[in-house]
Write a protein that holds these residues in place. Structure first.
Motif, mmCIF file in Angstrom:
data_model
loop_
_atom_site.group_PDB
_atom_site.id
_atom_site.type_symbol
_atom_site.label_atom_id
_atom_site.label_comp_id
_atom_site.label_asym_id
_atom_site.label_seq_id
_atom_site.Cartn_x
_atom_site.Cartn_y
_atom_site.Cartn_z
ATOM 1 N N THR A 80 -7.572 -1.691 1.831
ATOM 2 C CA THR A 80 -6.940 -0.446 1.877
ATOM 3 C C THR A 80 -7.536 0.681 2.498
ATOM 4 N N VAL A 84 -5.566 2.796 5.665
ATOM 5 C CA VAL A 84 -5.629 4.199 5.599
ATOM 6 C C VAL A 84 -6.219 4.781 6.857
ATOM 7 N N ALA A 111 -2.270 9.718 4.591
ATOM 8 C CA ALA A 111 -2.158 8.210 4.552
ATOM 9 C C ALA A 111 -2.608 7.987 3.206
ATOM 10 N N ALA A 425 1.514 4.271 5.223
ATOM 11 C CA ALA A 425 0.725 3.780 4.334
ATOM 12 C C ALA A 425 1.543 3.387 3.118
#
Length: 433
Positions: A80, A84, A111, A425
């Motif tokens: 993740t 981002v 994001a 995102a």
């Protein structure tokens, strides 16, 4: 696999920091380099040093907010984190392709918001605080600029002028056994004082940029524990500094192309106001946009300068009688932020504009001679500033500071880039990861 993801995350973080350095160095040190107070290499070194100071001190609060408060730190896995940073970097790339300095803080927060909405972990209280600051900060910058433009700017413009030196302010004297720095012999005391002010504000801008932008490059990696806060700051500032020494050279050479009517004095005022607002917000742990605040300050400064043509009583009477206001609006020229280029009374402004500093060498030589003559005249007698209400619309309503089409594009992309970052995102984390 974990090692590969970490490597990718570090590269993407460095890429984000690299782009931040490329744009922020020119914004902070453009006037100083254009005025030949420092060279491009010195500007990059000073920017990096003060950005490190800002990131190492005040910037820690912003890193804490973005790494653990908008969403829980547990949400920042390596995968993740890479996602981002990727969307933050991609959104910045789109903005850079259009030649618009996007808000790095807003795109990075966008994001993270996408991650929080997709996982249902978004801290709405923190986001309300951040969004409130995004609204209040530009309005505050506009109001401060308006007050300065209406009541202080004409007096400052009448007493201070910033000229472009033919040679560097500080040179290296090699006549002795050891080289030693020496002040340019042609520099007047006013030049030295003005250069000190310009350089101090440029360093202050560097501090503010480091405080607000270090988190944008490394907050997700700090959140998942891949790097410590200290390591994150060093990584971010290292990448920002690399951008300052490389791609920022072009920005330093061309800064001002989009704001050619902005005098150096006005640039220093809006830089000081914008940097102060962002530094305070960074101290409170709120990521915010330096570009948005400074632009709103420019608009407020120009509007306040142009509003000197009428007193508060006259403005109130015009507002109370719409028919008279319409007649006056049709008869007189429209107020614009171009009034920043107007000197007090009939006297033209002696100082160069930011755009002039970015012009060709031949043009700069002619402008330098013209400004030197104007500076000599201003030394003999400081022009008087007419009272509010006694200045003419024709003297204040100069060419518009902003091209309406360009301004619309800038505002549109300021909204678009964080929106794209958040949507991208969200789709990634909701449908893929």
């Amino acid at each position: 696999m974990v090692t590969a993801l970490l490597a990718v995350g570090l590269v993407v973080a460095a890429f984000v920091g690299y782009n931040i350095g490329g744009s922020s160095t020119g914004v902070a040190f453009g006037p100083a380099v254009g005025s030949r107070i420092v060279g491009k290499v010195t500007a990059a070194a000073l920017f990096t040093a003060f950005a490190l100071l800002g990131g190492w001190t005040v910037g820690r609060n912003v890193i804490d907010t973005m790494s653990s408060q908008i969403v829980p730190a547990s949400q920042f896995t390596l995968a993740t984190s890479v996602g981002v940073l990727f969307f933050a970097g991609a959104s910045l790339l789109i903005s850079n392709l259009y030649g618009v300095p996007a808000s790095t803080s807003m795109t990075s927060v966008g994001a993270i918001v996408g991650l929080g909405v997709a996982t249902g972990t978004l801290n709405q209280a923190i986001m309300f605080r951040i969004v409130s600051a995004w609204i209040v900060a530009p309005l505050l910058a506009f109001l401060i600029g308006m007050v300065i433009g209406r009541y202080l700017y004409p007096h400052l413009d009448a007493r201070f002028t910033f000229t472009r030196l033919e040679n560097a302010l500080v040179t290296i004297d090699r006549t002795g056994r050891l080289p030693r720095p020496a002040i340019n012999e042609r520099a007047t005391p006013r030049d030295v004082f003005g250069a000190g002010v310009v350089l101090a504000i440029a360093c202050y801008m560097g501090f503010s940029a480091g405080a607000s932008n270090a988190a944008n490059a490394v907050a997700p990696l700090v959140g998942n524990g891949a790097v410590s806060v200290e390591q994150g700051v060093l990584l971010a500032i290292g990448a920002i500094g690399l951008g300052g020494f490389t791609i920022a050279r072009r920005t330093l050479a061309t800064v001002g192309d989009g704001i050619t009517d902005l005098p150096i004095l006005a640039a220093l005022i809006v830089s000081s106001v914008g940097a102060t607002i962002i530094t305070i917000l960074s101290r409170l742990g709120i990521p915010a946009s330096l570009a948005v605040s400074t632009t709103c300050c420019i608009i407020g400064l120009g509007w306040g300068r142009a509003s000197r043509a009428v007193t508060v009583v006259e403005a109130a009477s015009l507002a109370a009688d719409p028919e008279v206001a319409q007649i006056d609006a049709d008869a007189g020229p429209e107020l614009s932020t171009g009034a920043l280029g107007a000197g007090p009374g009939d006297a033209p402004s002696a100082g160069p504009t930011v755009g002039t500093l970015a012009s060709s060498e031949a043009d700069q030589q002619v402008d330098s001679e013209r400004r030197a003559e104007a500076a000599e005249e201003s030394d003999a007698a400081t022009p008087e500033v007419p009272p509010i209400g006694e200045e003419e619309f024709d003297e204040l309503a100069a060419e518009s500071l902003f091209d309406p089409a360009a301004t619309s594009r800038i505002v549109f992309l300021w909204v678009l880039t964080p929106t794209l970052s958040a949507i991208g995102a969200y789709l990634l984390f909701a449908l893929v990861l």
